[in-house]
Design a protein around this motif. Sequence first.
Motif, short mmCIF file in Angstrom:
data_model
loop_
_atom_site.label_atom_id
_atom_site.label_comp_id
_atom_site.label_asym_id
_atom_site.label_seq_id
_atom_site.Cartn_x
_atom_site.Cartn_y
_atom_site.Cartn_z
N ALA A 105 0.83 -1.21 0.00
CA ALA A 105 0.00 0.00 0.00
C ALA A 105 0.86 1.26 0.00
O ALA A 105 0.53 2.26 -0.64
CB ALA A 105 -0.93 0.00 1.20
N ALA A 106 1.98 1.23 0.73
CA ALA A 106 2.88 2.38 0.76
C ALA A 106 3.50 2.62 -0.61
O ALA A 106 3.64 3.78 -1.05
CB ALA A 106 3.98 2.16 1.80
N ASN A 107 3.88 1.56 -1.31
CA ASN A 107 4.42 1.71 -2.66
C ASN A 107 3.38 2.31 -3.61
O ASN A 107 3.69 3.16 -4.44
CB ASN A 107 4.89 0.36 -3.19
CG ASN A 107 6.15 -0.12 -2.52
OD1 ASN A 107 6.93 0.67 -1.99
ND2 ASN A 107 6.38 -1.43 -2.53
N ARG A 108 2.14 1.88 -3.48
CA ARG A 108 1.07 2.43 -4.31
C ARG A 108 0.88 3.91 -4.00
O ARG A 108 0.67 4.73 -4.92
CB ARG A 108 -0.23 1.66 -4.07
CG ARG A 108 -0.15 0.18 -4.36
CD ARG A 108 -1.41 -0.56 -3.88
NE ARG A 108 -1.23 -2.01 -3.91
CZ ARG A 108 -2.16 -2.88 -3.56
NH1 ARG A 108 -3.36 -2.46 -3.17
NH2 ARG A 108 -1.93 -4.18 -3.63
N LEU A 109 0.93 4.25 -2.73
CA LEU A 109 0.74 5.63 -2.30
C LEU A 109 1.84 6.53 -2.87
O LEU A 109 1.57 7.63 -3.37
CB LEU A 109 0.73 5.71 -0.78
CG LEU A 109 0.31 7.04 -0.16
CD1 LEU A 109 -1.19 7.24 -0.31
CD2 LEU A 109 0.70 7.10 1.31
N LEU A 110 3.08 6.09 -2.81
CA LEU A 110 4.19 6.87 -3.34
C LEU A 110 4.06 7.07 -4.85
O LEU A 110 4.35 8.15 -5.37
CB LEU A 110 5.52 6.18 -3.02
CG LEU A 110 5.95 6.22 -1.55
CD1 LEU A 110 7.22 5.41 -1.34
CD2 LEU A 110 6.18 7.66 -1.09
N THR A 111 3.61 6.03 -5.54
CA THR A 111 3.40 6.17 -6.97
C THR A 111 2.33 7.21 -7.26
O THR A 111 2.47 8.03 -8.18
CB THR A 111 2.98 4.82 -7.58
OG1 THR A 111 4.04 3.88 -7.41
CG2 THR A 111 2.68 4.94 -9.07
N ALA A 112 1.27 7.22 -6.47
CA ALA A 112 0.19 8.19 -6.66
C ALA A 112 0.69 9.62 -6.45
O ALA A 112 0.30 10.54 -7.18
CB ALA A 112 -0.96 7.89 -5.71
N VAL A 113 1.53 9.80 -5.43
CA VAL A 113 2.09 11.13 -5.18
C VAL A 113 2.91 11.60 -6.37
O VAL A 113 2.81 12.76 -6.82
CB VAL A 113 2.94 11.14 -3.89
CG1 VAL A 113 3.68 12.46 -3.72
CG2 VAL A 113 2.06 10.88 -2.68
N GLN A 170 -1.15 10.85 5.21
CA GLN A 170 0.19 10.71 4.65
C GLN A 170 0.31 11.45 3.32
O GLN A 170 1.37 12.01 3.01
CB GLN A 170 0.54 9.23 4.49
CG GLN A 170 0.70 8.52 5.83
CD GLN A 170 1.20 7.10 5.68
OE1 GLN A 170 1.04 6.46 4.65
NE2 GLN A 170 1.81 6.58 6.74
N LEU A 171 -0.74 11.46 2.52
CA LEU A 171 -0.72 12.23 1.28
C LEU A 171 -0.51 13.71 1.56
O LEU A 171 0.28 14.38 0.89
CB LEU A 171 -2.02 12.01 0.50
CG LEU A 171 -2.16 10.66 -0.22
CD1 LEU A 171 -3.60 10.46 -0.70
CD2 LEU A 171 -1.20 10.58 -1.41
N MET A 172 -1.23 14.21 2.55
CA MET A 172 -1.08 15.61 2.92
C MET A 172 0.34 15.87 3.42
O MET A 172 0.95 16.91 3.12
CB MET A 172 -2.11 15.99 3.97
CG MET A 172 -3.54 15.98 3.45
SD MET A 172 -4.79 16.19 4.75
CE MET A 172 -4.35 17.82 5.38
N GLY A 231 2.73 16.47 0.70
CA GLY A 231 2.56 17.68 -0.09
C GLY A 231 1.35 17.74 -0.99
O GLY A 231 1.19 18.69 -1.75
N VAL A 232 0.48 16.74 -0.93
CA VAL A 232 -0.74 16.77 -1.75
C VAL A 232 -1.78 17.60 -1.01
O VAL A 232 -2.10 17.30 0.15
CB VAL A 232 -1.28 15.35 -2.01
CG1 VAL A 232 -2.55 15.41 -2.86
CG2 VAL A 232 -0.22 14.50 -2.70
N PRO A 233 -2.33 18.65 -1.64
CA PRO A 233 -3.33 19.49 -0.96
C PRO A 233 -4.57 18.69 -0.56
O PRO A 233 -4.99 17.79 -1.29
CB PRO A 233 -3.67 20.56 -2.02
CG PRO A 233 -2.52 20.54 -2.97
CD PRO A 233 -2.02 19.13 -2.99
N GLU A 234 -5.14 19.01 0.59
CA GLU A 234 -6.33 18.31 1.05
C GLU A 234 -7.47 18.40 0.04
O GLU A 234 -8.25 17.46 -0.10
CB GLU A 234 -6.78 18.87 2.40
CG GLU A 234 -7.94 18.11 3.03
CD GLU A 234 -8.29 18.60 4.41
OE1 GLU A 234 -9.14 17.96 5.07
OE2 GLU A 234 -7.72 19.64 4.84
#
Length: 248
Positions: free
Chosen positions: A102-110, A141-143, A146-149
Amino acid sequence: MIYFIKFLYSFVLPPGLFVVLLLGLTVWLWRRNRRPALTLLGVTFLLYLSMTPLVGDLLIGGLERQYDKPELLQGDVIVVLGGGASSGNPDIDGEGNMYGPAANRLLTAVRLHRQTGLPVLFSGGRVFADSGNEADIAKRQLMGLGVPESDILAENRSLNTEQNAVNTAALMKSHGLSHPILVTSAFHMPRAMIRFKDSGLAPLAYPTDFIASREILLYPAKFTPSPGAVNTAGTALKEYLGLLAARF
């Protein structure tokens, strides 16, 4: 010497230790009754194969190579599927952490968000009583990355891939979105694509979190039992079974 020690450890510690014990039992049984001894030998051999990195890589690789990275990103939202989370443990800005896939997927999304500016929709709930709510943790974690809310949509109720697809489709519709870029582990992508298509969506597959290398080489460690290989083989077999269920 390093590789010799690694080879020795693989048969002294589980799961390789169980292969050694079963072989010993086979030899003992052979002296009394050869037919059940041969049966046990066959079972032991299959068990051994399921513990080897070579078999694990071959099984998981057959899933991971079904979708390639797209050359052109076309979509209006980045949809990320959860893969498990823990609860209560410390993180930099709160509690709870995503599991490795899930963390790898999240980093890819960022990274895709930074490249495209598209919003990120994370889908995943609290699967077990002692696990974390994946979408809630992912939003924090996305926020933190640096991903805006305002660019984050959290679908925090889904417990499996089928629910991911159904609930994501509903959330997308409520926000006027219709063309998802689907981010999940490469081994999970074939099943996820079927479920999302069944929900009326036409996602663009963006696989990540690869396990098997594209070029599989042969060397002694590929034939030694390891816990990681057992997990890889089990994950792959689960996905093949899930694909079968999704198609019927």
